[in-house]
Motif scaffolding. Sequence first.
Motif, PDB file in Angstrom:
ATOM      1  N   LEU A   1     -25.962 -15.153 -33.724  1.00 46.42           N
ATOM      2  CA  LEU A   1     -24.755 -15.981 -33.918  1.00 46.42           C
ATOM      3  C   LEU A   1     -24.422 -16.931 -34.979  1.00 46.42           C
ATOM      4  N   ILE A   2     -25.460 -17.251 -35.852  1.00 51.66           N
ATOM      5  CA  ILE A   2     -25.217 -18.105 -36.805  1.00 51.66           C
ATOM      6  C   ILE A   2     -25.254 -17.450 -38.303  1.00 51.66           C
ATOM      7  N   ASN A   3     -25.005 -18.068 -39.267  1.00 51.49           N
ATOM      8  CA  ASN A   3     -24.953 -17.539 -40.693  1.00 51.49           C
ATOM      9  C   ASN A   3     -26.393 -17.995 -41.117  1.00 51.49           C
ATOM     10  N   THR A   4     -27.036 -16.767 -41.095  1.00 54.48           N
ATOM     11  CA  THR A   4     -28.654 -16.732 -41.592  1.00 54.48           C
ATOM     12  C   THR A   4     -28.870 -16.853 -43.077  1.00 54.48           C
ATOM     13  N   LYS A   5     -27.796 -16.448 -44.006  1.00 54.65           N
ATOM     14  CA  LYS A   5     -27.934 -16.412 -45.368  1.00 54.65           C
ATOM     15  C   LYS A   5     -28.538 -17.753 -45.789  1.00 54.65           C
ATOM     16  N   ASP A   6     -27.998 -19.021 -45.122  1.00 57.50           N
ATOM     17  CA  ASP A   6     -28.438 -20.283 -45.699  1.00 57.50           C
ATOM     18  C   ASP A   6     -29.658 -20.847 -44.859  1.00 57.50           C
ATOM     19  N   LEU A   7     -30.107 -20.170 -44.343  1.00 61.47           N
ATOM     20  CA  LEU A   7     -31.093 -20.517 -43.151  1.00 61.47           C
ATOM     21  C   LEU A   7     -32.545 -21.033 -43.906  1.00 61.47           C
ATOM     22  N   GLU A   8     -33.070 -22.128 -43.640  1.00 56.87           N
ATOM     23  CA  GLU A   8     -34.263 -22.567 -44.622  1.00 56.87           C
ATOM     24  C   GLU A   8     -35.403 -21.654 -44.047  1.00 56.87           C
ATOM     25  N   GLY A   9     -36.639 -21.499 -44.643  1.00 53.99           N
ATOM     26  CA  GLY A   9     -37.646 -20.795 -44.581  1.00 53.99           C
ATOM     27  C   GLY A   9     -38.393 -21.195 -43.246  1.00 53.99           C
ATOM     28  N   GLU A  10     -38.332 -22.334 -43.137  1.00 53.38           N
ATOM     29  CA  GLU A  10     -38.731 -23.062 -41.864  1.00 53.38           C
ATOM     30  C   GLU A  10     -37.886 -24.091 -40.977  1.00 53.38           C
ATOM     31  N   ILE A  11     -37.836 -24.142 -40.038  1.00 58.41           N
ATOM     32  CA  ILE A  11     -36.781 -24.939 -39.049  1.00 58.41           C
ATOM     33  C   ILE A  11     -37.496 -25.231 -37.718  1.00 58.41           C
ATOM     34  N   SER A  12     -36.967 -26.370 -37.192  1.00 60.61           N
ATOM     35  CA  SER A  12     -37.344 -26.721 -36.076  1.00 60.61           C
ATOM     36  C   SER A  12     -36.508 -26.005 -34.912  1.00 60.61           C
ATOM     37  N   TYR A  13     -37.097 -25.825 -33.701  1.00 53.58           N
ATOM     38  CA  TYR A  13     -36.266 -24.906 -32.710  1.00 53.58           C
ATOM     39  C   TYR A  13     -35.031 -25.669 -32.338  1.00 53.58           C
ATOM     40  N   GLU A  14     -35.241 -26.989 -32.143  1.00 52.88           N
ATOM     41  CA  GLU A  14     -33.998 -27.854 -31.713  1.00 52.88           C
ATOM     42  C   GLU A  14     -33.077 -27.694 -33.069  1.00 52.88           C
ATOM     43  N   ALA A  15     -33.483 -27.905 -34.104  1.00 59.38           N
ATOM     44  CA  ALA A  15     -32.319 -27.802 -35.555  1.00 59.38           C
ATOM     45  C   ALA A  15     -31.877 -26.414 -35.509  1.00 59.38           C
ATOM     46  N   LEU A  16     -32.517 -25.245 -35.142  1.00 60.10           N
ATOM     47  CA  LEU A  16     -32.131 -24.091 -35.203  1.00 60.10           C
ATOM     48  C   LEU A  16     -31.050 -23.851 -34.144  1.00 60.10           C
ATOM     49  N   MET A  17     -31.335 -24.389 -32.762  1.00 59.93           N
ATOM     50  CA  MET A  17     -30.353 -24.298 -31.763  1.00 59.93           C
ATOM     51  C   MET A  17     -29.030 -25.257 -31.777  1.00 59.93           C
ATOM     52  N   GLU A  18     -29.029 -26.249 -32.861  1.00 61.10           N
ATOM     53  CA  GLU A  18     -28.023 -26.978 -33.135  1.00 61.10           C
ATOM     54  C   GLU A  18     -26.894 -26.422 -34.329  1.00 61.10           C
ATOM     55  N   LYS A  19     -27.430 -25.250 -35.010  1.00 60.73           N
ATOM     56  CA  LYS A  19     -26.805 -24.746 -35.890  1.00 60.73           C
ATOM     57  C   LYS A  19     -25.535 -24.086 -35.377  1.00 60.73           C
ATOM     58  N   PRO A  20     -24.384 -24.487 -36.031  1.00 59.25           N
ATOM     59  CA  PRO A  20     -22.838 -23.994 -35.906  1.00 59.25           C
ATOM     60  C   PRO A  20     -22.919 -22.469 -35.581  1.00 59.25           C
ATOM     61  N   ARG A  21     -22.234 -21.777 -34.493  1.00 65.93           N
ATOM     62  CA  ARG A  21     -22.266 -20.436 -34.171  1.00 65.93           C
ATOM     63  C   ARG A  21     -20.986 -19.929 -34.753  1.00 65.93           C
ATOM     64  N   LEU A  22     -20.900 -18.888 -35.295  1.00 64.13           N
ATOM     65  CA  LEU A  22     -19.874 -17.873 -35.804  1.00 64.13           C
ATOM     66  C   LEU A  22     -19.165 -17.448 -34.695  1.00 64.13           C
ATOM     67  N   LEU A  23     -19.652 -16.937 -33.581  1.00 63.77           N
ATOM     68  CA  LEU A  23     -19.403 -16.413 -32.418  1.00 63.77           C
ATOM     69  C   LEU A  23     -19.403 -17.238 -31.226  1.00 63.77           C
ATOM     70  N   LYS A  24     -18.887 -17.132 -30.170  1.00 65.15           N
ATOM     71  CA  LYS A  24     -19.404 -18.007 -29.017  1.00 65.15           C
ATOM     72  C   LYS A  24     -20.546 -17.369 -28.198  1.00 65.15           C
ATOM     73  N   ARG A  25     -20.573 -16.001 -28.164  1.00 64.45           N
ATOM     74  CA  ARG A  25     -21.900 -15.669 -27.609  1.00 64.45           C
ATOM     75  C   ARG A  25     -22.367 -14.122 -28.254  1.00 64.45           C
ATOM     76  N   ASN A  26     -23.212 -13.569 -27.812  1.00 62.88           N
ATOM     77  CA  ASN A  26     -23.866 -12.331 -28.419  1.00 62.88           C
ATOM     78  C   ASN A  26     -22.990 -11.238 -27.776  1.00 62.88           C
ATOM     79  N   TYR A  27     -21.957 -10.557 -28.301  1.00 65.78           N
ATOM     80  CA  TYR A  27     -21.322  -9.656 -27.864  1.00 65.78           C
ATOM     81  C   TYR A  27     -22.124  -8.158 -27.870  1.00 65.78           C
ATOM     82  N   PHE A  28     -23.222  -8.195 -28.668  1.00 68.13           N
ATOM     83  CA  PHE A  28     -24.020  -6.916 -28.638  1.00 68.13           C
ATOM     84  C   PHE A  28     -25.141  -6.857 -27.515  1.00 68.13           C
ATOM     85  N   ASP A  29     -25.077  -8.007 -26.824  1.00 70.70           N
ATOM     86  CA  ASP A  29     -26.122  -7.943 -25.444  1.00 70.70           C
ATOM     87  C   ASP A  29     -25.596  -7.479 -24.425  1.00 70.70           C
TER      88      ASP A  29
END
Length: 93
Positions: free
Chosen positions: A62-90
């Motif tokens: 649900l996030i833009n992974t193109k600009d995602l760092e190589g290392e990130i904390s779980y909390e920071a990952l969960m705080e990244k803004p989502r492009l969609l509200k939920r995973n419509y592929f689940d």
Amino acid sequence: MMKCKWCDADEAIENKNVVYWELPDGSRAITITETPSRSCQACGMEYQEDDITKEIEDQLFLINTKDLEGEISYEALMEKPRLLKRNYFDFTL
């Protein structure tokens, strides 16, 4: 303590670990630090509960992974803004 999913011993504890995750597009893997985990004192297995695994996988869809760092904390990952509200592929919902 809680029951270990691997050996059934009542010696699992909650902790935080470093995990390595492949991005959904398969382009690369990232390191996620401070990930909620379980560690068994009896068998030595370290693992994430299914709900944590699902949260990480959904967030990476649900996030833009193109600009995602190589290392990130779980909390920071969960705080990244989502492009969609939920995973419509689940389709397990």
